[in-house]
Design a protein around this motif. Structure first.
Motif, PDB file in Angstrom:
ATOM      1  N   PHE A  73      -2.385  -6.245  -7.020  1.00 26.82           N
ATOM      2  CA  PHE A  73      -3.069  -5.776  -5.825  1.00 26.82           C
ATOM      3  C   PHE A  73      -4.296  -4.960  -6.209  1.00 26.82           C
ATOM      4  N   SER A  74      -5.283  -4.953  -5.335  1.00 25.76           N
ATOM      5  CA  SER A  74      -6.436  -4.069  -5.535  1.00 25.76           C
ATOM      6  C   SER A  74      -6.126  -2.748  -4.845  1.00 25.76           C
ATOM      7  N   ILE A  75      -6.873  -1.727  -5.186  1.00 23.70           N
ATOM      8  CA  ILE A  75      -6.678  -0.415  -4.570  1.00 23.70           C
ATOM      9  C   ILE A  75      -6.972  -0.485  -3.072  1.00 23.70           C
ATOM     10  N   GLU A  76      -7.960  -1.310  -2.696  1.00 25.82           N
ATOM     11  CA  GLU A  76      -8.292  -1.462  -1.283  1.00 25.82           C
ATOM     12  C   GLU A  76      -7.139  -2.115  -0.520  1.00 25.82           C
ATOM     13  N   GLN A  77      -6.491  -3.107  -1.144  1.00 29.35           N
ATOM     14  CA  GLN A  77      -5.348  -3.756  -0.496  1.00 29.35           C
ATOM     15  C   GLN A  77      -4.202  -2.765  -0.304  1.00 29.35           C
ATOM     16  N   ALA A  78      -3.967  -1.926  -1.295  1.00 29.89           N
ATOM     17  CA  ALA A  78      -2.904  -0.921  -1.186  1.00 29.89           C
ATOM     18  C   ALA A  78      -3.218   0.076  -0.072  1.00 29.89           C
ATOM     19  N   LYS A  79      -4.474   0.474   0.057  1.00 25.26           N
ATOM     20  CA  LYS A  79      -4.868   1.386   1.136  1.00 25.26           C
ATOM     21  C   LYS A  79      -4.679   0.726   2.499  1.00 25.26           C
ATOM     22  N   GLN A  80      -5.003  -0.572   2.604  1.00 29.01           N
ATOM     23  CA  GLN A  80      -4.794  -1.297   3.853  1.00 29.01           C
ATOM     24  C   GLN A  80      -3.302  -1.379   4.190  1.00 29.01           C
ATOM     25  N   MET A  81      -2.479  -1.579   3.164  1.00 32.09           N
ATOM     26  CA  MET A  81      -1.028  -1.627   3.385  1.00 32.09           C
ATOM     27  C   MET A  81      -0.534  -0.285   3.918  1.00 32.09           C
TER      28      MET A  81
ATOM     29  N   GLU B 267       4.015   4.466  13.711  1.00 30.34           N
ATOM     30  CA  GLU B 267       3.601   5.204  14.902  1.00 30.34           C
ATOM     31  C   GLU B 267       3.964   4.447  16.172  1.00 30.34           C
ATOM     32  N   LEU B 268       3.936   3.124  16.131  1.00 33.95           N
ATOM     33  CA  LEU B 268       4.349   2.326  17.290  1.00 33.95           C
ATOM     34  C   LEU B 268       5.831   2.537  17.602  1.00 33.95           C
ATOM     35  N   ARG B 269       6.582   2.897  16.597  1.00 32.59           N
ATOM     36  CA  ARG B 269       8.029   3.142  16.766  1.00 32.59           C
ATOM     37  C   ARG B 269       8.331   4.646  16.880  1.00 32.59           C
ATOM     38  N   GLU B 270       7.260   5.406  17.145  1.00 31.43           N
ATOM     39  CA  GLU B 270       7.344   6.851  17.354  1.00 31.43           C
ATOM     40  C   GLU B 270       7.830   7.597  16.121  1.00 31.43           C
ATOM     41  N   HIS B 271       7.445   7.105  14.937  1.00 30.24           N
ATOM     42  CA  HIS B 271       7.708   7.800  13.672  1.00 30.24           C
ATOM     43  C   HIS B 271       6.352   8.143  13.071  1.00 30.24           C
ATOM     44  N   LYS B 272       5.958   9.391  13.217  1.00 31.80           N
ATOM     45  CA  LYS B 272       4.649   9.790  12.708  1.00 31.80           C
ATOM     46  C   LYS B 272       4.776  10.212  11.259  1.00 31.80           C
ATOM     47  N   ILE B 273       3.885   9.640  10.421  1.00 31.98           N
ATOM     48  CA  ILE B 273       3.771  10.079   9.036  1.00 31.98           C
ATOM     49  C   ILE B 273       2.294  10.236   8.736  1.00 31.98           C
ATOM     50  N   SER B 274       1.985  11.038   7.753  1.00 27.70           N
ATOM     51  CA  SER B 274       0.589  11.218   7.365  1.00 27.70           C
ATOM     52  C   SER B 274       0.140  10.015   6.523  1.00 27.70           C
ATOM     53  N   TYR B 275      -1.162   9.852   6.435  1.00 25.15           N
ATOM     54  CA  TYR B 275      -1.716   8.762   5.632  1.00 25.15           C
ATOM     55  C   TYR B 275      -1.320   8.946   4.160  1.00 25.15           C
ATOM     56  N   SER B 276      -1.294  10.202   3.697  1.00 23.22           N
ATOM     57  CA  SER B 276      -0.929  10.450   2.297  1.00 23.22           C
ATOM     58  C   SER B 276       0.520  10.059   2.024  1.00 23.22           C
ATOM     59  N   ILE B 277       1.421  10.282   2.986  1.00 27.63           N
ATOM     60  CA  ILE B 277       2.822   9.849   2.824  1.00 27.63           C
ATOM     61  C   ILE B 277       2.882   8.327   2.798  1.00 27.63           C
ATOM     62  N   ALA B 278       2.076   7.663   3.641  1.00 27.05           N
ATOM     63  CA  ALA B 278       2.037   6.199   3.644  1.00 27.05           C
ATOM     64  C   ALA B 278       1.540   5.684   2.294  1.00 27.05           C
TER      65      ALA B 278
ATOM     66  N   GLU C 226       1.820   7.199  -0.628  1.00 23.36           N
ATOM     67  CA  GLU C 226       2.906   7.426  -1.593  1.00 23.36           C
ATOM     68  C   GLU C 226       3.996   6.361  -1.442  1.00 23.36           C
ATOM     69  N   THR C 227       4.318   6.004  -0.196  1.00 21.14           N
ATOM     70  CA  THR C 227       5.350   4.989   0.062  1.00 21.14           C
ATOM     71  C   THR C 227       4.916   3.630  -0.478  1.00 21.14           C
ATOM     72  N   VAL C 228       3.686   3.250  -0.217  1.00 14.82           N
ATOM     73  CA  VAL C 228       3.167   1.973  -0.730  1.00 14.82           C
ATOM     74  C   VAL C 228       3.170   1.988  -2.256  1.00 14.82           C
ATOM     75  N   ALA C 229       2.757   3.099  -2.863  1.00 16.93           N
ATOM     76  CA  ALA C 229       2.762   3.199  -4.326  1.00 16.93           C
ATOM     77  C   ALA C 229       4.172   2.957  -4.870  1.00 16.93           C
ATOM     78  N   HIS C 230       5.176   3.525  -4.243  1.00 22.89           N
ATOM     79  CA  HIS C 230       6.567   3.323  -4.672  1.00 22.89           C
ATOM     80  C   HIS C 230       6.973   1.858  -4.494  1.00 22.89           C
ATOM     81  N   GLN C 231       6.583   1.258  -3.371  1.00 21.50           N
ATOM     82  CA  GLN C 231       6.918  -0.145  -3.125  1.00 21.50           C
ATOM     83  C   GLN C 231       6.294  -1.061  -4.180  1.00 21.50           C
TER      84      GLN C 231
END
Length: 177
Positions: free
Chosen positions: A2-10, A19-30, A32-37
């Motif tokens: 993956f490129s860094i841009e693709q990871a940011k888009q993910m 957020e659509l499911r009413e679970h708010k997380i920060s972009y930085s947490i997202a 970190e989650t993508v990095a782990h995935q």
């Protein structure tokens, strides 16, 4: 990879989806989650490892197809189809009796042969990178072509074998060192 841009888009899509499911997380947490995935310890490690996205240019080139001038269809067929084992991709004449324009191919190499006066000048040289040049030479020698038995010449840049067509054009096959 993956490129860094693709990871940011993910990460942005993950954040929006939650957020659509009413679970708010920060972009930085997202991030970190993508990095782990993706198998990284954290976002900083992922960002240092992932490739930058190379922007696509509006202009893109494909491999060129050389046009070689011919003067006699039968001699061209004998040389290119019988001796060199090319196959015909297409033949075109504007009408019967007019000059031939023909596409030929072999193992990924495409050439166009033309009887049209303005398409090409005789005496062209085409440099053709090749693998297993000795096998090609042996194949050509086995055909017992009456007008040439090309040999391999060792050069600083590789093994070279020149084949001359009946119209003064040279096909310079080279297995680079």
């Amino acid at each position: 990879m993956f490129s860094i841009e693709q990871a940011k888009q993910m990460a942005a899509k993950l954040k929006a989806s939650l957020e659509l499911r009413e679970h708010k997380i920060s972009y930085s947490i997202a991030l970190e989650t993508v990095a782990h995935q993706l198998g990284f310890r954290d976002w900083n490690t992922a960002a240092a490892t992932l490739l930058p996205q190379i922007p696509q240019s509006q202009i893109q080139f494909s491999k060129p197809i050389p046009i070689l001038r011919i003067f006699d269809v039968r001699k061209a067929q004998e040389f290119y189809l019988e001796f060199l084992s090319f196959s015909v991709e297409f033949e075109h004449r504007f009408e019967p009796g007019l000059p031939l324009y023909m596409g030929i191919a072999r193992e990924g190499l495409q050439l166009h042969l033309s009887e049209h006066h303005g398409d090409a000048s005789p005496g062209a040289t085409i440099f053709i990178p090749v693998k297993n040049i000795a096998l090609l030479r042996n194949e050509l020698h086995g055909k017992q072509y009456g007008y040439g038995r090309p040999e391999i010449v060792k050069q600083d840049w590789g093994d070279v074998m020149e084949v001359h067509d009946p119209f003064g054009n040279r096909l310079r096959f080279c297995q680079q060192s």
